[in-house]
Design a protein around this motif. Sequence first.
Motif, PDB file in Angstrom:
ATOM      1  N   GLN A 139     -24.604   9.832  23.291  1.00  0.00           N
ATOM      2  CA  GLN A 139     -24.171   8.878  22.033  1.00  0.00           C
ATOM      3  C   GLN A 139     -24.611   9.345  20.807  1.00  0.00           C
ATOM      4  OE1 GLN A 139     -24.496   4.710  22.537  1.00  0.00           O
ATOM      5  NE2 GLN A 139     -23.423   4.705  24.426  1.00  0.00           N
ATOM      6  N   ALA A 140     -25.884   9.783  20.706  1.00  0.00           N
ATOM      7  CA  ALA A 140     -26.687  10.184  19.505  1.00  0.00           C
ATOM      8  C   ALA A 140     -25.492  11.417  18.899  1.00  0.00           C
ATOM      9  CB  ALA A 140     -28.021  10.633  19.835  1.00  0.00           C
ATOM     10  N   ALA A 141     -25.327  12.163  19.898  1.00  0.00           N
ATOM     11  CA  ALA A 141     -24.606  13.565  19.607  1.00  0.00           C
ATOM     12  C   ALA A 141     -23.445  13.039  18.946  1.00  0.00           C
ATOM     13  CB  ALA A 141     -24.384  14.358  20.683  1.00  0.00           C
ATOM     14  N   ARG A 142     -22.623  12.165  19.552  1.00  0.00           N
ATOM     15  CA  ARG A 142     -21.495  11.720  19.116  1.00  0.00           C
ATOM     16  C   ARG A 142     -21.278  10.957  17.790  1.00  0.00           C
ATOM     17  NH1 ARG A 142     -18.363   8.173  21.765  1.00  0.00           N
ATOM     18  NH2 ARG A 142     -19.786   7.597  23.557  1.00  0.00           N
ATOM     19  N   LEU A 143     -22.434   9.998  17.646  1.00  0.00           N
ATOM     20  CA  LEU A 143     -22.620   9.341  16.438  1.00  0.00           C
ATOM     21  C   LEU A 143     -23.002  10.284  15.175  1.00  0.00           C
ATOM     22  CD1 LEU A 143     -22.923   6.917  14.894  1.00  0.00           C
ATOM     23  CD2 LEU A 143     -25.213   6.356  15.802  1.00  0.00           C
ATOM     24  N   TYR A 144     -23.697  11.091  15.561  1.00  0.00           N
ATOM     25  CA  TYR A 144     -24.188  12.259  14.499  1.00  0.00           C
ATOM     26  C   TYR A 144     -22.800  12.965  14.082  1.00  0.00           C
ATOM     27  CZ  TYR A 144     -26.417  16.178  12.334  1.00  0.00           C
ATOM     28  OH  TYR A 144     -26.857  17.132  11.431  1.00  0.00           O
ATOM     29  N   GLU A 145     -21.731  13.292  14.788  1.00  0.00           N
ATOM     30  CA  GLU A 145     -20.693  13.813  14.621  1.00  0.00           C
ATOM     31  C   GLU A 145     -19.764  13.070  13.716  1.00  0.00           C
ATOM     32  OE1 GLU A 145     -19.460  15.232  18.897  1.00  0.00           O
ATOM     33  OE2 GLU A 145     -20.941  16.687  18.522  1.00  0.00           O
ATOM     34  N   ASN A 146     -19.753  11.604  14.158  1.00  0.00           N
ATOM     35  CA  ASN A 146     -18.949  10.688  13.411  1.00  0.00           C
ATOM     36  C   ASN A 146     -19.650  10.522  12.067  1.00  0.00           C
ATOM     37  OD1 ASN A 146     -17.316  10.143  15.490  1.00  0.00           O
ATOM     38  ND2 ASN A 146     -18.016   8.042  15.596  1.00  0.00           N
ATOM     39  N   LEU A 147     -20.808  10.369  11.869  1.00  0.00           N
ATOM     40  CA  LEU A 147     -21.283  10.211  10.427  1.00  0.00           C
ATOM     41  C   LEU A 147     -21.046  11.582   9.734  1.00  0.00           C
ATOM     42  CD1 LEU A 147     -24.761   8.559  11.710  1.00  0.00           C
ATOM     43  CD2 LEU A 147     -22.699   7.463  10.299  1.00  0.00           C
ATOM     44  N   GLU A 148     -21.174  12.831  10.257  1.00  0.00           N
ATOM     45  CA  GLU A 148     -21.044  13.913   9.652  1.00  0.00           C
ATOM     46  C   GLU A 148     -19.781  13.940   8.754  1.00  0.00           C
ATOM     47  OE1 GLU A 148     -22.737  17.878  11.184  1.00  0.00           O
ATOM     48  OE2 GLU A 148     -21.040  17.253  12.432  1.00  0.00           O
TER      49      GLU A 148
END
Length: 246
Positions: A139-148
């Motif tokens: 989830q941390a990886a996916r949230l990071y990608e969303n925020l990017e």
Amino acid sequence: MRYSTLEERKRFYTEEFDTKKVSDWFGRRIDRVKFAVIIGRHTKIFPEKYREDLETTIIIDGYRDLNDVREQIMEFLPESAYYDRNVYNKNDCRMGQELAFDLDPENVICPIHGGLAEKMERGQGLSFCNLEFNIVRDQAARLYENLEKEFCQLGIVYSGRGFHIHVFDEEAYELSEKKRRQIARSTKKKGFAIDEWITAGEMRLIRLPFSLHSLVSRIVIPLDKIELEHFDPVSDERCIPKFLGG
Ligand SMILES: [Zn+2]
């Protein structure tokens, strides 16, 4: 993972706490940062002279430099150390707040162990399994990608349990409280196991990178996005304090 003893906390802040790394992590944001400690709220492990204050959030805002902060932390030997995400001007007025997301395995509904309520019932409230950790790491990886897609300056920190994502873009500091609540709500709705009140700003303190998380005896460390996929707090030496042989 287990609680650190007082002696171990002392050893960590004497030998290992790296104020240079703390300074590098903040960069120019270090200006007027307030720090905070909690001595023994969860662990009930505390220096006898601070029995009265074992649950108090103690703010450290008068200091000369980070070494002085370290010395003040050593006075309390706390279970946890934090910093204040609020940004203050020289008159101590709040000018904005760093946006952050706290992904905690305790908020994950585990396919095996269920959600927090079920875990509480069985007395496993704050513990978490490998599966829950892996879910939160993905989830941390996916949230990071969303925020990017919206922000440019992001940081990921292993919090000792799950992960924090920090947003350092100027415009994120200026978000209104209403907008923060909206971001928190919509992030939660998308299924991310975040603590909404961190993102919404009601809780302004966040764990200090490179400090010791004494509930699990792990060092809080920033990570690169690329490392996230394979990060394992059981074996990664960077987050294992010397008193555990790290
Ligand atoms: Zn589980």
